[in-house]
Design an enzyme around this catalytic site. Sequence first.
Site, PDB file in Angstrom:
ATOM      1  N   THR A   1     -73.373  11.747  72.961  1.00 29.04           N
ATOM      2  CA  THR A   1     -74.417  12.954  72.598  1.00 29.04           C
ATOM      3  C   THR A   1     -75.937  12.306  72.312  1.00 29.04           C
ATOM      4  O   THR A   1     -75.846  10.867  72.353  1.00 29.04           O
ATOM      5  CB  THR A   1     -73.939  13.683  71.484  1.00 29.04           C
ATOM      6  OG1 THR A   1     -73.795  12.860  70.220  1.00 29.04           O
ATOM      7  CG2 THR A   1     -72.504  14.197  71.518  1.00 29.04           C
TER       8      THR A   1
ATOM      9  N   GLU B   1     -72.116  -0.959  73.107  1.00 26.65           N
ATOM     10  CA  GLU B   1     -72.932  -1.787  73.850  1.00 26.65           C
ATOM     11  C   GLU B   1     -74.180  -1.004  74.506  1.00 26.65           C
ATOM     12  O   GLU B   1     -75.061  -1.423  74.843  1.00 26.65           O
ATOM     13  CB  GLU B   1     -71.995  -2.266  75.255  1.00 26.65           C
ATOM     14  CG  GLU B   1     -72.683  -2.896  76.298  1.00 26.65           C
ATOM     15  CD  GLU B   1     -73.164  -4.567  75.666  1.00 26.65           C
ATOM     16  OE1 GLU B   1     -72.475  -5.233  75.382  1.00 26.65           O
ATOM     17  OE2 GLU B   1     -74.313  -4.793  75.634  1.00 26.65           O
TER      18      GLU B   1
ATOM     19  N   GLY C   1     -80.944   4.833  81.797  1.00 24.96           N
ATOM     20  CA  GLY C   1     -80.553   5.482  83.212  1.00 24.96           C
ATOM     21  C   GLY C   1     -79.277   6.026  83.170  1.00 24.96           C
ATOM     22  O   GLY C   1     -78.432   5.737  82.405  1.00 24.96           O
TER      23      GLY C   1
ATOM     24  N   LYS D   1     -83.198   0.218  67.712  1.00 26.07           N
ATOM     25  CA  LYS D   1     -82.302  -0.846  68.430  1.00 26.07           C
ATOM     26  C   LYS D   1     -82.441  -2.262  67.733  1.00 26.07           C
ATOM     27  O   LYS D   1     -81.542  -2.994  67.672  1.00 26.07           O
ATOM     28  CB  LYS D   1     -82.998  -1.072  69.660  1.00 26.07           C
ATOM     29  CG  LYS D   1     -82.598   0.108  70.592  1.00 26.07           C
ATOM     30  CD  LYS D   1     -83.348   0.332  71.762  1.00 26.07           C
ATOM     31  CE  LYS D   1     -83.004   1.466  72.687  1.00 26.07           C
ATOM     32  NZ  LYS D   1     -83.862   2.017  73.462  1.00 26.07           N
TER      33      LYS D   1
HETATM   34  N1  HSE Z   1     -85.855   6.406  75.623  1.00 27.84           N
HETATM   35  C1  HSE Z   1     -85.336   5.224  75.633  1.00 27.84           C
HETATM   36  C2  HSE Z   1     -86.151   4.067  76.425  1.00 27.84           C
HETATM   37  C3  HSE Z   1     -84.013   5.293  76.168  1.00 27.84           C
HETATM   38  O1  HSE Z   1     -87.260   4.566  76.781  1.00 27.84           O
HETATM   39  O2  HSE Z   1     -85.815   3.135  76.556  1.00 27.84           O
HETATM   40  C4  HSE Z   1     -82.841   4.267  76.196  1.00 27.84           C
HETATM   41  O3  HSE Z   1     -82.548   4.107  74.815  1.00 27.84           O
END
Ligand code: HSE
Length: 354
Positions: free
Chosen positions: A102, A155, A328, A231
């Site tokens: 999601t 991952e 992607g 991240k």
């Molecule tokens: N919006 C994120 C990006 C997508 O531009 O890297 C991947 O997490």
Amino acid sequence: MEYRIGLVGCGTVGQGLLEILLKKKEYLREKLDFEAKVVAISDMLKGSLIIPEGIAIERLLRLLGQGKKIGDYLEGKPNDAERMDALEVIEKCDADIIAELTYTDIKTAEPATSHVKKALQTGKHVVTSNKGPAALFYEDLKKLAQENNLFFRIEGTVMSGTPVFNLFENSFAGNTIKQIKGILNGTTNFILTKMEEENMAYEDALKLAQNLGYAEADPTADVEGYDALAKIVILSNVLLGGNLSPSDAKREGITGLSKEKILEAKKKGYRYKLIASTRKENGGIEAGVSPQKLPLSDPLAGVMGANNALTFDLDLLGKVTIQGPGAGRTETGYSILIDMLAIHRQLSKQLIRR
Ligand code: HSE
């Protein structure tokens, strides 16, 4: 070995995964002894379906491609799952693995965290590309998985299918990390590239990134650095053993960066990048996201467009930089496959040991 798969979320990533499972079916079975039977799907907008005998992926993808609902698969026959929410589908289906796909809500990590918990509490492994649960509750969820003898794998949360966690588990095993530094948001890297290389205005570059599907549902998460922050927090906690929450790390996005500043730096042989970094410092972890001016000799300075990259500073290997897609349809769908294959390898080993 056959695995029953349940999909929660069947948007871009879910459909990307289904396309891969269809395209690589023979390869996965013959070379890797891995067979995926999709037994349940739940999507907030498209509806739900549970079929214990397995859903014909090709037919479902065709229906979704025509803009139809998931329930149309049954051609008017009663669909018990139609009135179920995702939690009920997770509980009622007999999947071995739930793929939680999601959209990320980085502030609350919901409803994804509830989906992950429900799956782990009802005996299902979880693989996810959703950054919320991994950034906010990784330790708790990992513990819940271990207590139930299950896997919780993430991952796809960082650099889509470009391997990061699987790389560490396998090829970088034995190294201690001194620092991780990189470009973790494709949208902002794409915008900076367009502004510098094509003299494009910020707003036009952002619009283009949205049209190409790189940006988050709310692009503030990209341009203000929240996505990269989530991240780097995940990397800090999973790879450096930290216990950070996003508010513990510094964050600055690219909205304060003018085209003049970018072009001025270019003249002097530098390039601006939105850099996320983390390292152990004075017994704690120092992590943050900010725009930085890099010399062109830095491998990260050469990463253009929507690509992501990470430089790992490792005690045994020194500096290693990996570069690859960070977002992607197929790329993130692939991250889910790598984690399902990792689970398959682990379970196969356990069978051999017995
Ligand atoms: N919006 C994120 C990006 C997508 O531009 O890297 C991947 O997490």
